[in-house]
Design a protein around this motif. Sequence first.
Motif, PDB file in Angstrom:
ATOM      1  N   GLU A 142      28.190  51.598  35.762  1.00 56.76           N
ATOM      2  CA  GLU A 142      27.714  51.282  34.414  1.00 56.76           C
ATOM      3  C   GLU A 142      28.852  50.803  33.518  1.00 56.76           C
ATOM      4  OE1 GLU A 142      25.159  53.945  36.598  1.00 56.76           O
ATOM      5  OE2 GLU A 142      27.268  54.219  35.968  1.00 56.76           O
ATOM      6  N   ASP A 143      29.993  51.496  33.583  1.00 62.05           N
ATOM      7  CA  ASP A 143      31.133  51.098  32.755  1.00 62.05           C
ATOM      8  C   ASP A 143      31.711  49.764  33.205  1.00 62.05           C
ATOM      9  OD1 ASP A 143      30.887  53.320  31.172  1.00 62.05           O
ATOM     10  OD2 ASP A 143      32.455  54.470  32.200  1.00 62.05           O
ATOM     11  N   LEU A 144      31.740  49.532  34.500  1.00 65.66           N
ATOM     12  CA  LEU A 144      32.232  48.254  35.010  1.00 65.66           C
ATOM     13  C   LEU A 144      31.360  47.103  34.538  1.00 65.66           C
ATOM     14  CD1 LEU A 144      33.168  49.249  38.669  1.00 65.66           C
ATOM     15  CD2 LEU A 144      34.759  48.563  36.867  1.00 65.66           C
ATOM     16  N   GLU A 145      30.049  47.298  34.576  1.00 65.37           N
ATOM     17  CA  GLU A 145      29.119  46.255  34.136  1.00 65.37           C
ATOM     18  C   GLU A 145      29.272  45.989  32.648  1.00 65.37           C
ATOM     19  OE1 GLU A 145      24.308  45.269  34.117  1.00 65.37           O
ATOM     20  OE2 GLU A 145      25.054  47.138  34.996  1.00 65.37           O
ATOM     21  N   ALA A 146      29.418  47.066  31.866  1.00 64.39           N
ATOM     22  CA  ALA A 146      29.562  46.907  30.426  1.00 64.39           C
ATOM     23  C   ALA A 146      30.860  46.174  30.082  1.00 64.39           C
ATOM     24  CB  ALA A 146      29.526  48.270  29.747  1.00 64.39           C
ATOM     25  N   HIS A 147      31.931  46.514  30.777  1.00 60.22           N
ATOM     26  CA  HIS A 147      33.215  45.858  30.506  1.00 60.22           C
ATOM     27  C   HIS A 147      33.159  44.384  30.866  1.00 60.22           C
ATOM     28  CE1 HIS A 147      37.551  45.873  29.776  1.00 60.22           C
ATOM     29  NE2 HIS A 147      37.662  45.084  30.840  1.00 60.22           N
ATOM     30  N   LEU A 148      32.581  44.072  32.012  1.00 63.63           N
ATOM     31  CA  LEU A 148      32.512  42.679  32.449  1.00 63.63           C
ATOM     32  C   LEU A 148      31.651  41.844  31.511  1.00 63.63           C
ATOM     33  CD1 LEU A 148      33.835  41.247  34.840  1.00 63.63           C
ATOM     34  CD2 LEU A 148      31.663  41.423  36.053  1.00 63.63           C
ATOM     35  N   SER A 149      30.663  42.463  30.882  1.00 64.99           N
ATOM     36  CA  SER A 149      29.803  41.727  29.952  1.00 64.99           C
ATOM     37  C   SER A 149      30.577  41.240  28.736  1.00 64.99           C
ATOM     38  CB  SER A 149      28.631  42.604  29.513  1.00 64.99           C
ATOM     39  OG  SER A 149      29.060  43.638  28.632  1.00 64.99           O
ATOM     40  N   ARG A 150      31.717  41.873  28.433  1.00 66.42           N
ATOM     41  CA  ARG A 150      32.534  41.491  27.281  1.00 66.42           C
ATOM     42  C   ARG A 150      33.570  40.438  27.633  1.00 66.42           C
ATOM     43  NH1 ARG A 150      34.232  46.761  23.797  1.00 66.42           N
ATOM     44  NH2 ARG A 150      34.932  45.040  22.468  1.00 66.42           N
ATOM     45  N   ALA A 151      33.769  40.185  28.920  1.00 68.78           N
ATOM     46  CA  ALA A 151      34.820  39.271  29.349  1.00 68.78           C
ATOM     47  C   ALA A 151      34.336  37.826  29.383  1.00 68.78           C
ATOM     48  CB  ALA A 151      35.326  39.669  30.738  1.00 68.78           C
ATOM     49  N   CYS A 152      35.249  36.901  29.110  1.00 70.47           N
ATOM     50  CA  CYS A 152      34.936  35.473  29.248  1.00 70.47           C
ATOM     51  C   CYS A 152      34.870  35.088  30.723  1.00 70.47           C
ATOM     52  CB  CYS A 152      35.987  34.633  28.541  1.00 70.47           C
ATOM     53  SG  CYS A 152      36.091  34.874  26.755  1.00 70.47           S
ATOM     54  N   LEU A 153      35.824  35.592  31.500  1.00 70.51           N
ATOM     55  CA  LEU A 153      35.858  35.334  32.933  1.00 70.51           C
ATOM     56  C   LEU A 153      35.163  36.493  33.638  1.00 70.51           C
ATOM     57  CD1 LEU A 153      39.595  34.172  33.226  1.00 70.51           C
ATOM     58  CD2 LEU A 153      37.548  32.737  33.009  1.00 70.51           C
ATOM     59  N   LYS A 154      34.094  36.210  34.325  1.00 68.90           N
ATOM     60  CA  LYS A 154      33.262  37.266  34.889  1.00 68.90           C
ATOM     61  C   LYS A 154      33.799  37.751  36.241  1.00 68.90           C
ATOM     62  CE  LYS A 154      30.633  36.866  31.318  1.00 68.90           C
ATOM     63  NZ  LYS A 154      30.704  37.888  30.247  1.00 68.90           N
ATOM     64  N   GLU A 155      35.001  38.309  36.173  1.00 71.85           N
ATOM     65  CA  GLU A 155      35.647  38.806  37.375  1.00 71.85           C
ATOM     66  C   GLU A 155      36.575  39.952  36.979  1.00 71.85           C
ATOM     67  OE1 GLU A 155      38.575  37.123  40.951  1.00 71.85           O
ATOM     68  OE2 GLU A 155      37.612  35.747  39.539  1.00 71.85           O
ATOM     69  N   HIS A 156      36.535  41.039  37.736  1.00 75.48           N
ATOM     70  CA  HIS A 156      37.400  42.174  37.437  1.00 75.48           C
ATOM     71  C   HIS A 156      38.848  41.871  37.842  1.00 75.48           C
ATOM     72  CE1 HIS A 156      34.238  44.838  36.124  1.00 75.48           C
ATOM     73  NE2 HIS A 156      33.541  44.602  37.218  1.00 75.48           N
ATOM     74  N   LEU A 157      39.784  42.519  37.137  1.00 71.10           N
ATOM     75  CA  LEU A 157      41.200  42.315  37.401  1.00 71.10           C
ATOM     76  C   LEU A 157      41.672  43.218  38.539  1.00 71.10           C
ATOM     77  CD1 LEU A 157      40.857  41.379  34.323  1.00 71.10           C
ATOM     78  CD2 LEU A 157      43.315  41.782  34.171  1.00 71.10           C
ATOM     79  N   ALA A 158      42.540  42.680  39.382  1.00 67.65           N
ATOM     80  CA  ALA A 158      43.237  43.427  40.419  1.00 67.65           C
ATOM     81  C   ALA A 158      44.714  43.506  40.030  1.00 67.65           C
ATOM     82  CB  ALA A 158      43.084  42.736  41.767  1.00 67.65           C
ATOM     83  N   PRO A 159      45.468  44.441  40.604  1.00 65.61           N
ATOM     84  CA  PRO A 159      46.893  44.537  40.256  1.00 65.61           C
ATOM     85  C   PRO A 159      47.647  43.221  40.393  1.00 65.61           C
ATOM     86  CG  PRO A 159      46.232  46.477  41.487  1.00 65.61           C
ATOM     87  CD  PRO A 159      45.044  45.541  41.495  1.00 65.61           C
TER      88      PRO A 159
END
Length: 254
Positions: free
Chosen positions: A204-221
């Motif tokens: 749920e938190d991952l989906e909510a965070h991604l909804s705020r991003a311009c680039l729809k991809e999670h960050l890796a190290p």
Amino acid sequence: MTASYSDLDGASVFITGGGSGIGAALTDGFMAQGAQVAFIGRSDASDFVAEMTAKHGRAPLFIQGDITDTEGLRAAISRSAEAHGPITALVNNAANDKRHSTAEVTPEFWDWMMSVNLKAYFFAAQAVAPGMAAAGGGAIVNFSSISYMMGNAGYPAYTTANAGITGLSRSLAREFGPDRIRVNALAPGWVLTRKQLDMWATPEDLEAHLSRACLKEHLAPEDIVGATLFLASASSRMMTGQCMVVDGGVVVTG
């Protein structure tokens, strides 16, 4: 690796928390540039050192220790300089974003959070500055976070420290500038390290965070390495006192 920085080849680099998470990716990235890397960390990093040795043909210098032990941190920095020459790039990466509410914070917990997330940054910068000045300059990269820019709840001591890191970076940039020492903050977004995935990254938190991003991809190290190399290299030689955000477009600055 998408860019090469010739001035980092052979450079003496010190990274806090360089054996895991974002820090491990940074150690790998700097070594790929040819840098001589030393890092401090609390947990044994022998396996990681062996991995880096096999990959790059030389070993990073691992110094086991706790950055909240100021004298131990200073000793680690001195040992790095003795092994690799004066440190010309310091990356203050180690941090702890332990979740907490305001009501449960004790004076002891507050002091510990500041010690990990802010105090160690100051004293590491203080320790490397004379050597950098003698070497003709250097770069300090202080890891902050977009958490305070977002006004996030759930870890107020952590967000306070990260806001402080940005302020500290600006003040040190002004003070150290005459010695050609550049100081910048780097504010990553939510980077999905193993720790984040294991402890806090709910669907749920991952989906909510991604909804705020311009680039729809999670960050890796690995997504944080390029910006760090840029800030540590001569390619950013006239950039100091700034806070660079790498978050996929969650917050905007300027």
